[in-house]
Write an enzyme that holds these catalytic residues in place. Sequence first.
Site: not given
Ligand code: NI
Length: 174
Positions: A47, A52, A100-101, A142-143, A146
């Site tokens: 995701g 981000q 997470c990225l 989670h997304e 963000h």
């Molecule tokens: Ni993330």
Amino acid sequence: MALRTVLKMGCPSLYEVAKPVEKFNTPFLQTLIQDMFETMTHKNGVGLAAPQIGVSLRIIIFGVEKNARYPNAEEIPNTLLINPKVEVLDSEKVADWEGCLSVPGMRGLVERPSKICYQGYDELGRPMTRTVSGFHARVVLHEVDHIDGILYPLRLKDLRQFGFEEVLSTRNSL
Ligand code: NI
């Protein structure tokens, strides 16, 4: 299309509440969404949220393909969700490991509601809605966090259940 740089935890803009998209079907949106999918695929992420990559808009993407490396991972269709809304259908929380990225190399145990209904729009402004549970629900929550300026480490209940992926993977808990 172009790869975008993924911002890492500590960058102040990751903690901002993103703004809703007001204009659909624009070249700007088209390019942004293509770049987001390309960046997520390149990084092997499940995701990605627009903040981000430094764009403070309420846009998230996610998807998991059947993968020989993760035979037990649930398949999630590649999905774009603009201005998403989430309704929790089962508030019983389930704990599972997340990465997470924006927090590369780390994993943490996060509690999330187990069943949700989500809705949102595609790039043309067409609405969509789905009821999901388990891993799919976790990825969406989670997304959506963000775009509300929340990174998963802010949700950790026990910092001992947070650490480096290379170390945690030897505990058989991932
Ligand atoms: Ni993330």
